[in-house]
Motif scaffolding. Structure first.
Motif, PDB file in Angstrom:
ATOM      1  N   SER A  42       0.809  -1.218   0.000  1.00  0.00           N
ATOM      2  CA  SER A  42       0.000   0.000   0.000  1.00  0.00           C
ATOM      3  C   SER A  42       0.847   1.275   0.000  1.00  0.00           C
ATOM      4  O   SER A  42       0.327   2.361   0.224  1.00  0.00           O
ATOM      5  N   TRP A  43       2.130   1.157  -0.252  1.00  0.00           N
ATOM      6  CA  TRP A  43       3.032   2.306  -0.258  1.00  0.00           C
ATOM      7  C   TRP A  43       2.823   3.129  -1.526  1.00  0.00           C
ATOM      8  O   TRP A  43       2.714   2.593  -2.617  1.00  0.00           O
ATOM      9  N   ASP A  44       2.775   4.456  -1.361  1.00  0.00           N
ATOM     10  CA  ASP A  44       2.645   5.365  -2.498  1.00  0.00           C
ATOM     11  C   ASP A  44       3.969   6.105  -2.649  1.00  0.00           C
ATOM     12  O   ASP A  44       4.341   6.911  -1.791  1.00  0.00           O
ATOM     13  N   ALA A  45       4.697   5.830  -3.714  1.00  0.00           N
ATOM     14  CA  ALA A  45       6.038   6.384  -3.900  1.00  0.00           C
ATOM     15  C   ALA A  45       6.027   7.888  -4.114  1.00  0.00           C
ATOM     16  O   ALA A  45       7.029   8.560  -3.876  1.00  0.00           O
ATOM     17  N   LYS A  54       0.866   8.155   7.923  1.00  0.00           N
ATOM     18  CA  LYS A  54      -0.371   8.730   8.434  1.00  0.00           C
ATOM     19  C   LYS A  54      -1.588   8.110   7.749  1.00  0.00           C
ATOM     20  O   LYS A  54      -2.592   7.808   8.403  1.00  0.00           O
ATOM     21  N   GLU A  55      -1.506   7.888   6.429  1.00  0.00           N
ATOM     22  CA  GLU A  55      -2.613   7.276   5.702  1.00  0.00           C
ATOM     23  C   GLU A  55      -2.865   5.847   6.155  1.00  0.00           C
ATOM     24  O   GLU A  55      -3.990   5.372   6.133  1.00  0.00           O
ATOM     25  N   MET A  56      -1.813   5.154   6.552  1.00  0.00           N
ATOM     26  CA  MET A  56      -1.959   3.769   6.984  1.00  0.00           C
ATOM     27  C   MET A  56      -2.390   3.662   8.446  1.00  0.00           C
ATOM     28  O   MET A  56      -2.695   2.579   8.926  1.00  0.00           O
ATOM     29  N   GLY A  57      -2.348   4.791   9.165  1.00  0.00           N
ATOM     30  CA  GLY A  57      -2.722   4.770  10.570  1.00  0.00           C
ATOM     31  C   GLY A  57      -1.577   4.373  11.477  1.00  0.00           C
ATOM     32  O   GLY A  57      -1.785   3.960  12.612  1.00  0.00           O
ATOM     33  N   LEU A  58      -0.355   4.511  10.973  1.00  0.00           N
ATOM     34  CA  LEU A  58       0.828   4.183  11.755  1.00  0.00           C
ATOM     35  C   LEU A  58       1.499   5.470  12.216  1.00  0.00           C
ATOM     36  O   LEU A  58       1.366   6.517  11.593  1.00  0.00           O
ATOM     37  N   ALA A  59       2.229   5.375  13.296  1.00  0.00           N
ATOM     38  CA  ALA A  59       2.890   6.550  13.857  1.00  0.00           C
ATOM     39  C   ALA A  59       4.311   6.654  13.312  1.00  0.00           C
ATOM     40  O   ALA A  59       5.067   5.695  13.351  1.00  0.00           O
ATOM     41  N   PHE A  60       4.653   7.834  12.816  1.00  0.00           N
ATOM     42  CA  PHE A  60       6.020   8.076  12.361  1.00  0.00           C
ATOM     43  C   PHE A  60       6.905   8.360  13.571  1.00  0.00           C
ATOM     44  O   PHE A  60       8.014   7.875  13.676  1.00  0.00           O
ATOM     45  N   ASN A  61       6.399   9.154  14.488  1.00  0.00           N
ATOM     46  CA  ASN A  61       7.124   9.497  15.695  1.00  0.00           C
ATOM     47  C   ASN A  61       6.273   9.074  16.886  1.00  0.00           C
ATOM     48  O   ASN A  61       5.224   9.659  17.150  1.00  0.00           O
ATOM     49  N   SER A  87      -9.731   8.338  12.558  1.00  0.00           N
ATOM     50  CA  SER A  87     -10.419   9.259  11.665  1.00  0.00           C
ATOM     51  C   SER A  87      -9.544   9.639  10.466  1.00  0.00           C
ATOM     52  O   SER A  87     -10.054   9.912   9.392  1.00  0.00           O
ATOM     53  N   ALA A  88      -8.217   9.650  10.631  1.00  0.00           N
ATOM     54  CA  ALA A  88      -7.310  10.067   9.567  1.00  0.00           C
ATOM     55  C   ALA A  88      -6.854   8.893   8.693  1.00  0.00           C
ATOM     56  O   ALA A  88      -6.211   9.100   7.678  1.00  0.00           O
ATOM     57  N   VAL A  89      -7.193   7.680   9.069  1.00  0.00           N
ATOM     58  CA  VAL A  89      -6.714   6.504   8.342  1.00  0.00           C
ATOM     59  C   VAL A  89      -7.471   6.360   7.029  1.00  0.00           C
ATOM     60  O   VAL A  89      -8.689   6.289   7.001  1.00  0.00           O
ATOM     61  N   GLU A  93      -6.815  -1.331   5.792  1.00  0.00           N
ATOM     62  CA  GLU A  93      -6.484  -2.737   5.559  1.00  0.00           C
ATOM     63  C   GLU A  93      -5.075  -3.077   6.035  1.00  0.00           C
ATOM     64  O   GLU A  93      -4.800  -4.218   6.411  1.00  0.00           O
ATOM     65  N   VAL A  94      -4.185  -2.073   6.042  1.00  0.00           N
ATOM     66  CA  VAL A  94      -2.813  -2.305   6.505  1.00  0.00           C
ATOM     67  C   VAL A  94      -2.832  -2.617   7.995  1.00  0.00           C
ATOM     68  O   VAL A  94      -2.214  -3.583   8.450  1.00  0.00           O
ATOM     69  N   LEU A  95      -3.566  -1.801   8.757  1.00  0.00           N
ATOM     70  CA  LEU A  95      -3.653  -2.030  10.200  1.00  0.00           C
ATOM     71  C   LEU A  95      -4.288  -3.380  10.506  1.00  0.00           C
ATOM     72  O   LEU A  95      -3.826  -4.117  11.372  1.00  0.00           O
ATOM     73  N   LYS A  96      -5.350  -3.711   9.793  1.00  0.00           N
ATOM     74  CA  LYS A  96      -6.034  -4.988  10.037  1.00  0.00           C
ATOM     75  C   LYS A  96      -5.113  -6.170   9.751  1.00  0.00           C
ATOM     76  O   LYS A  96      -5.063  -7.131  10.515  1.00  0.00           O
ATOM     77  N   ALA A  97      -4.380  -6.085   8.654  1.00  0.00           N
ATOM     78  CA  ALA A  97      -3.468  -7.172   8.296  1.00  0.00           C
ATOM     79  C   ALA A  97      -2.355  -7.324   9.328  1.00  0.00           C
ATOM     80  O   ALA A  97      -1.983  -8.445   9.698  1.00  0.00           O
ATOM     81  N   MET A  98      -1.840  -6.198   9.810  1.00  0.00           N
ATOM     82  CA  MET A  98      -0.777  -6.252  10.815  1.00  0.00           C
ATOM     83  C   MET A  98      -1.300  -6.805  12.139  1.00  0.00           C
ATOM     84  O   MET A  98      -0.609  -7.558  12.830  1.00  0.00           O
ATOM     85  N   GLU A  99      -2.539  -6.433  12.508  1.00  0.00           N
ATOM     86  CA  GLU A  99      -3.137  -6.964  13.737  1.00  0.00           C
ATOM     87  C   GLU A  99      -3.344  -8.474  13.628  1.00  0.00           C
ATOM     88  O   GLU A  99      -3.117  -9.209  14.586  1.00  0.00           O
TER      89      GLU A  99
END
Length: 182
Positions: A42-45, A54-61, A87-89, A93-99
């Motif tokens: 799901s990475w957008d180059a 941020k789009e994937m719902g993961l924290a950068f920091n 709300s920002a995700v 599907e990335v979060l669900k797959a990782m969970e």
């Protein structure tokens, strides 16, 4: 008479290359290699690292995502953070797959020792139990391993679940046979 002039071979000219293709190839090679399959798919180059995360719902920091003030208890902070990120995700599907991957657990590595090492360890354990100094002086210690090296070898043998279980089963079977005879 041969001529005084030396004839040298001409150098081959460089084969013309498509510079645009070379730049694209270099750019692909320079791009980071992402180990997680879900994130890679799901990475957008065209977007930055922070935007993708941020789009994937993961924290950068993590420090900015979960600030821990001294006044509030920890569970309330985590609940507030979850509401903000969901709300920002844009790619849940990335979060669900990782969970799902976390729930399945990590695959155990099947560690196996060579048969010579297994025979060495079983012989030493049968004869000396946990006496590593005695093992060090044994005649079968052909490679002159130190007590610590033998201890490490036996520890790795014990970590090989399949091979160690066979050893314990054979030892248990031998013990039950001795009890039956008496």
């Amino acid at each position: 008479m041969p001529s005084a002039r030396k004839h040298r071979r001409k150098k081959m000219q460089q084969i013309p290359r498509d510079r645009k293709q070379l730049r694209r190839k270099e750019k692909k090679q320079k791009s980071t290699n992402i180990a997680c399959k879900e994130i890679r798919n799901s990475w957008d180059a065209s977007k930055t690292l922070q935007q993708n995360m941020k789009e994937m719902g993961l924290a950068f920091n993590a420090n900015k995502a979960l600030p821990i003030p001294r006044k509030l208890p920890l569970p309330k902070i985590i609940q507030n953070c979850d509401l903000e990120t969901k709300s920002a995700v844009k790619k849940p599907e990335v979060l669900k797959a990782m969970e799902m991957e976390v729930e399945l657990g990590e695959k155990e590595k099947q560690l196996r020792l060579p048969s010579d090492d297994v025979q060495f360890c079983t012989y030493m354990l049968d004869k000396y139990k946990e006496n590593y100094k005695g093992m060090c002086r044994d005649r079968k210690n052909v490679f002159q391993l130190t007590p610590k090296q033998i201890r490490d070898k036996i520890r790795t043998f014990k970590r090989c679940k399949g091979q160690y279980k066979l050893y314990l089963d054979s030892k248990q079977a031998a013990h039950t046979d001795v009890e039956m005879k008496t």
